[in-house]
Design a protein around this motif. Structure first.
Motif, PDB file in Angstrom:
ATOM      1  N   ASN A  12       0.870   4.097  -2.926  1.00 32.68           N
ATOM      2  CA  ASN A  12       0.575   5.497  -2.637  1.00 32.68           C
ATOM      3  C   ASN A  12       1.697   6.413  -3.095  1.00 32.68           C
ATOM      4  OD1 ASN A  12      -1.874   4.796  -1.510  1.00 32.68           O
ATOM      5  ND2 ASN A  12      -1.121   4.805   0.595  1.00 32.68           N
ATOM      6  N   THR A  43       0.832  -1.212   0.000  1.00 32.73           N
ATOM      7  CA  THR A  43       0.000   0.000   0.000  1.00 32.73           C
ATOM      8  C   THR A  43       0.858   1.250   0.000  1.00 32.73           C
ATOM      9  OG1 THR A  43      -1.814  -1.117   1.151  1.00 32.73           O
ATOM     10  CG2 THR A  43      -1.769   1.280   1.270  1.00 32.73           C
ATOM     11  N   SER A  61       1.477   9.298  -6.308  1.00 31.46           N
ATOM     12  CA  SER A  61       1.753  10.721  -6.124  1.00 31.46           C
ATOM     13  C   SER A  61       2.710  11.296  -7.165  1.00 31.46           C
ATOM     14  CB  SER A  61       2.334  10.964  -4.723  1.00 31.46           C
ATOM     15  OG  SER A  61       3.648  10.424  -4.611  1.00 31.46           O
TER      16      SER A  61
END
Length: 286
Positions: free
Chosen positions: A80, A76, A84
């Motif tokens: 993430n 995870t 970004s």
């Protein structure tokens, strides 16, 4: 046109040994395994898509540690971080995402990790451990990563200890690959539960049989991932199958298949390897 990933499908089957009292071979749960996917942006001009698979190391269960938490949290965090990114995702971005995940996943446990992204017309891969990625083109395997192990059945792994120390390997120990892609390539990323139970020719045959006459869409990707996972699961439960895992044990000198060794009661590695299985399938398009 730059290439991109499309129509990603994933199938997971949990290790039957961990399912006492529940449905054996339960589909849809990955046990200690984890994965992520990110779709392309800007028709692949900005970002061609990314994915990752991880295998939490089951040894920690002996210490009464939830072996699922580290791998799933780790993946995870990688996802993430890559989400970004505003521009292309190449090796530098993959390395930063893995390093960030290792620094910030402060949970007792460890995991292998294989991450990849499409950048331009290439597949960029960073691998730590024995999960793997293969590319199948026109029904034939044209590329495969290689497993990293300290010794037999002990893969390279990211790790966090309860004294706050990072342990094991890091991105400095990773293998890097740049793989030229072509439209209609099939990319398969999976944990070792697949590759310990299926040979190259098995994977090729399953891909050929399940893609013939079908569109490379989401349903096909999911179906192919399922067929690969279930075949590996079946092989893993076959106690008489001379599996890739068996052959690796012989190669590494931990298993002697001779009749004398059998009479002496030495351990046998004949049979498939029961394990969590995660298979991710995606098609390459323009």
């Amino acid at each position: 046109k730059p290439l991109r990933l499309s129509s990603i499908g994933v199938h997971q089957v949990e290790d039957p040994r961990q399912l006492e009292g529940r449905t054996q071979g339960k589909e849809g749960q990955g046990g200690d395994d984890a994965f992520f996917t990110l779709g392309a942006r800007g028709d692949g001009k900005v970002f061609g898509g990314a994915f990752g698979v991880a295998d939490g190391v089951g040894w920690w269960a002996k210490e009464e540690v939830d072996t699922t938490l580290y791998s799933k949290t780790f993946m995870t965090r990688v996802q993430n971080r890559l989400r970004s990114e505003n521009g292309p995702v190449g090796p530098a971005q993959l390395v930063k995402a893995l390093a960030n995940a290792q620094r910030n996943t402060k949970i007792l446990g460890s995991t292998t990790a294989t991450v990849g992204s499409v950048c331009g017309n290439n597949l960029e891969l960073v691998n730590v451990g024995d999960s793997a990625v293969v590319v199948v083109r026109a029904g034939e395997l044209v590329f495969s990563t290689q497993p990293q192990s300290r010794q037999f059945d002990t893969p390279y792994q990211f790790c966090w200890l309860d004294n706050g120390m990072m342990f094991g390997e890091s991105v400095d120990d990773a293998d890097f690959y740049t793989v030229p892609l072509e439209p209609f390539d099939v990319i398969i990323a999976a944990t070792d539960g697949l590759f310990d139970n299926l040979f190259v020719e098995d994977i090729e045959k399953i891909v050929q049989n399940n893609l013939e006459g079908k569109l490379p869409d989401g349903n096909t990707a999911k179906w192919l991932a399922k067929q690969l996972a279930l075949k590996a699961y079946s092989r893993g439960n076959d106690k008489n199958f001379v599996s890739p895992y068996t052959k690796a044990a012989i190669k590494d000198g931990v298993y002697d298949p001779s009749p004398i060794a059998r009479l002496e009661g030495k351990p046998s590695y004949v049979g498939g390897k029961q394990d969590d299985i995660t298979v991710l399938v995606t098609f390459v398009t323009q």
